[in-house]
Design a protein around this motif. Structure first.
Motif, PDB file in Angstrom:
ATOM      1  N   ALA A   1      -5.312   0.321  -2.174  1.00 26.78           N
ATOM      2  CA  ALA A   1      -5.370  -0.801  -3.113  1.00 26.78           C
ATOM      3  C   ALA A   1      -4.257  -1.808  -2.842  1.00 26.78           C
ATOM      4  O   ALA A   1      -4.474  -3.033  -2.855  1.00 26.78           O
ATOM      5  N   VAL A   2      -3.040  -1.291  -2.589  1.00 20.16           N
ATOM      6  CA  VAL A   2      -1.925  -2.195  -2.290  1.00 20.16           C
ATOM      7  C   VAL A   2      -2.186  -2.984  -1.013  1.00 20.16           C
ATOM      8  O   VAL A   2      -1.959  -4.191  -0.939  1.00 20.16           O
ATOM      9  N   LEU A   3      -2.691  -2.301   0.005  1.00 17.67           N
ATOM     10  CA  LEU A   3      -2.984  -3.000   1.253  1.00 17.67           C
ATOM     11  C   LEU A   3      -4.083  -4.041   1.069  1.00 17.67           C
ATOM     12  O   LEU A   3      -4.030  -5.131   1.663  1.00 17.67           O
ATOM     13  N   ALA A   4      -5.074  -3.722   0.259  1.00 15.96           N
ATOM     14  CA  ALA A   4      -6.145  -4.691   0.004  1.00 15.96           C
ATOM     15  C   ALA A   4      -5.618  -5.925  -0.702  1.00 15.96           C
ATOM     16  O   ALA A   4      -5.992  -7.064  -0.377  1.00 15.96           O
ATOM     17  N   ILE A   5      -4.710  -5.694  -1.676  1.00 23.49           N
ATOM     18  CA  ILE A   5      -4.137  -6.846  -2.388  1.00 23.49           C
ATOM     19  C   ILE A   5      -3.303  -7.703  -1.436  1.00 23.49           C
ATOM     20  O   ILE A   5      -3.365  -8.938  -1.447  1.00 23.49           O
ATOM     21  N   MET A   6      -2.526  -7.056  -0.590  1.00 23.40           N
ATOM     22  CA  MET A   6      -1.719  -7.795   0.362  1.00 23.40           C
ATOM     23  C   MET A   6      -2.596  -8.563   1.350  1.00 23.40           C
ATOM     24  O   MET A   6      -2.301  -9.710   1.715  1.00 23.40           O
TER      25      MET A   6
ATOM     26  N   GLY B   1      -3.554   8.173  -1.699  1.00 22.93           N
ATOM     27  CA  GLY B   1      -4.240   7.403  -0.664  1.00 22.93           C
ATOM     28  C   GLY B   1      -4.946   6.185  -1.227  1.00 22.93           C
ATOM     29  O   GLY B   1      -4.916   5.097  -0.626  1.00 22.93           O
ATOM     30  N   LYS B   2      -5.581   6.384  -2.418  1.00 29.29           N
ATOM     31  CA  LYS B   2      -6.260   5.239  -3.021  1.00 29.29           C
ATOM     32  C   LYS B   2      -5.266   4.160  -3.424  1.00 29.29           C
ATOM     33  O   LYS B   2      -5.544   2.961  -3.330  1.00 29.29           O
ATOM     34  N   LEU B   3      -4.090   4.604  -3.918  1.00 31.87           N
ATOM     35  CA  LEU B   3      -3.066   3.623  -4.290  1.00 31.87           C
ATOM     36  C   LEU B   3      -2.619   2.798  -3.081  1.00 31.87           C
ATOM     37  O   LEU B   3      -2.492   1.571  -3.149  1.00 31.87           O
TER      38      LEU B   3
END
Length: 360
Positions: free
Chosen positions: A54-59, A49-51
């Motif tokens: 993190a990906v969504l935040a970067i996007m 879930g954290k991964l």
């Protein structure tokens, strides 16, 4: 990589010999680094879930990157309100919904068509045009109907005003252009719209349209107004052709008359000048002859007063010399013994000569 934890633990127990069941490594982590690392690896569980977060935040953060092309200007809004304008190049804004960026093409020349619709941009062949009569039919100043088809070319002058002061910018420009053209056509006669007044109508429409859009604060610069096709309605086009033919005939007749005038007037002026010159020459000749005869008579009178008999005889002899030496004169010589003069005179010939001279 999959690990067989049971076999690994048994192997470690056999090697150490003193490891209690359930403990697969030594009690002192510093005494067995390999066992401690394997324990950490076994206990590690990475949260999926954290991964994903993190990906969504970067996007989400990377969505704020935008590039403004050389023919564009960037307009950035913060919470729906204008914040700043950026020039061509790479830029960054806070991701949606904090900030939003628009990139209108400010150097592009846009166009709208009034009175017709073309099948493709830049095509003006009559077979490819679809007329729109409700836009093109206009009333001229001399109460005639004319069909006007034209285009308007414009650019973005102020991107902020263009984006936010008016909606449906192309429709606004087209409606204002139609109103401006109707007003200008209403002040001109149909002859101006059909013939030599097109350039003046285009310029006046452009200036009026620019004034209207500036009043709207639309952020638009009008580049040009071009009249594509101007003609009378189809119902009366034959009558207009007859009128045009009559005007052409009138112009042709006027030109022929002017050509005849330009030809005959110089000839008449030359003939008049010739007659005047001849009259002046005749006048000058007569005056000089009269002056000469007067001077000659005065000289002869002076000599006559000096010797009257001699002068009289000399004048008689000179006169007789002139008469007798003239071959055109018929001469009859009579002596003193002639008893009568009448039978010897050619009276019939003298009468004929007088009649001939009178006819001339």
């Amino acid at each position: 990589m999959n690990w067989d934890w049971e076999k690994l633990q048994e192997k470690r127990q056999r090697q150490s010999g003193s490891t209690p069941p359930g403990n697969w490594g030594p009690q002192d982590p510093g005494s067995d680094p390999l066992g401690d690392g394997l324990k950490k690896l076994r206990d590690f569980r990475f949260p999926v879930g954290k991964l994903i977060i993190a990906v969504l935040a970067i996007m989400w953060l990377s969505s704020g990157i935008f590039i403004v092309e050389p023919d564009e200007v960037g307009v950035v809004l913060r919470f729906g309100e204008y914040n700043r304008t950026v020039q061509p190049g790479p830029h960054y804004h806070m991701p949606f919904p904090v900030e939003t960026a628009y990139t209108p093409k400010v150097s592009q020349v846009r166009r709208v068509e009034v009175g017709f619709r073309g099948s493709e941009v830049g095509s003006f062949t009559q077979g490819q045009l679809r007329p729109v009569k409700e836009e093109s039919l206009m009333l001229t100043g001399d109460e005639n109907i004319v069909d006007v088809q034209f285009i308007v070319q414009y650019q973005i002058k102020d991107p902020v005003a263009y984006l936010f002061n008016v909606s449906q910018q192309a429709w606004t420009v087209k409606s204002a252009a139609e109103a401006a053209m109707r007003e200008v056509i209403g002040y001109n006669a149909i002859d101006s719209a059909l013939t030599g007044g097109k350039l003046d109508i285009q310029n006046k429409t452009r200036d009026l349209l620019q004034s209207i859009l500036d009043g709207y604060n639309a952020g638009v610069h009008i580049v040009a107004v071009q009249m594509q096709d101007v003609h009378p309605p189809k119902e009366v086009i034959d009558a207009f052709k007859d009128v045009a033919s009559a005007r052409e005939d009138r112009s042709r007749i006027i030109n022929e008359a002017e050509a005849y005038q330009n030809e005959i007037l110089p000839r008449a002026r030359g003939l008049a000048a010739e007659i005047v010159n001849q009259a002046e020459a005749y006048k000058e000749t007569k005056i000089r002859n009269a002056k000469g005869e007067s001077a000659r008579f005065e000289n002869v009178l002076t000599e006559y007063n000096k010797a009257k008999d001699i002068t009289r005889k000399r004048m008689y002899l000179e006169t007789m010399e002139q008469i007798l030496s003239n071959p055109d004169l018929d001469k009859i010589i009579l002596n003193d013994n002639t008893s009568g003069v009448v039978p010897y005179l050619p009276l019939d010939k003298l009468d004929a000569d007088r009649a001939k001279k009178g006819a001339q």
